[in-house]
Design a protein around this motif. Sequence first.
Motif, PDB file in Angstrom:
ATOM      1  N   SER A 106      44.212  40.554  29.898  1.00 55.70           N
ATOM      2  CA  SER A 106      44.569  41.500  28.840  1.00 55.70           C
ATOM      3  C   SER A 106      45.478  42.601  29.381  1.00 55.70           C
TER       4      SER A 106
ATOM      5  N   ARG B 192      40.494  45.320  27.504  1.00 51.05           N
ATOM      6  CA  ARG B 192      41.675  45.969  28.083  1.00 51.05           C
ATOM      7  C   ARG B 192      41.416  46.333  29.548  1.00 51.05           C
TER       8      ARG B 192
ATOM      9  N   LEU C 178      44.451  41.860  22.915  1.00 48.29           N
ATOM     10  CA  LEU C 178      43.565  41.278  23.909  1.00 48.29           C
ATOM     11  C   LEU C 178      43.863  39.808  24.163  1.00 48.29           C
TER      12      LEU C 178
END
Length: 300
Positions: free
Chosen positions: A86, A81, A30
């Motif tokens: 990310s 995500r 991340l």
Amino acid sequence: MNIHVRILRNCKLSKYASPFAVTIRTSVNLSFKVLGTFDLESEAPPVIICHGLLETRRSWRGVAKTIRNLTKRSVVIVDLRNHGASPHASSQRYESQARDVFQLMKKLEIKRASLMGHNVGARTVMCAALMAPASVAGLLVVDMSPVSTSPEFKEYYPKLMEEMSKVVWKEKRKVHKAQKAIKKQLKHIIKDDVTMKAILNNINVTREGSIGWMCNLEVLKKQFKHLSSFPKSLKGKNYDGPTMFIGGQVSEYLPADDLPGIREMFPRAVIKYVVSTGHNVHAEDPKAFMELVIKFLRTN
């Protein structure tokens, strides 16, 4: 001060280092920022904050700064995500998102953290607490239930993502001009300023070098079915650590009737409602919201 991942690679955070109770797999690295520095002499664990669907960590910078200033804890804000900076991935299941948090903790050598999340970020941190309770020092859940799902959530977000997918991008347009144009296109479906600001924060130069959505809109649309309910795989598990649910009084996302079901998973859970606020309770009454958050962190 803000510290980016590149700076933290050389930091020694050994005080928090230990193996996790779960296997970290199918996780992504991340994108994140840390406010403050990890104090190796402090017993207070860091705070990790996870944003909601279609948001980025930028939506929680103000909250993070206030927590850092008033508690002196280090605070980590992340892009989930398929959001912000990310990585993109094919799954958006809550279990996968929780593993991403564990992966981040492992990278930063954090043994235990206090977790806070809003919307799908709230369910992500709830999953993390159930999957690895020893790694979670305390849990703050902002206006989201693991028992039921608001009809508004199920209906509004698919419509919003569909409208976002209809946007036509002009290659030479600058980011601020694109944001202005998209705001006009989406004002018929986005009625509040908080959500509009979060959506516009998704507009930037993409990985392909053109102006567009930073979030992985297609995957989020396809995976929404997994976001609209809490994972059945975690049924029977519980997190017995300190837990506070903070809801908006006029929001439908955290019904008071869900408390018995919530306490089956989170036995020590208490629910606090902020008067005259909706789903974005942290933005609608930041003073009342932060009073609850800071009191919780100072005692847990």
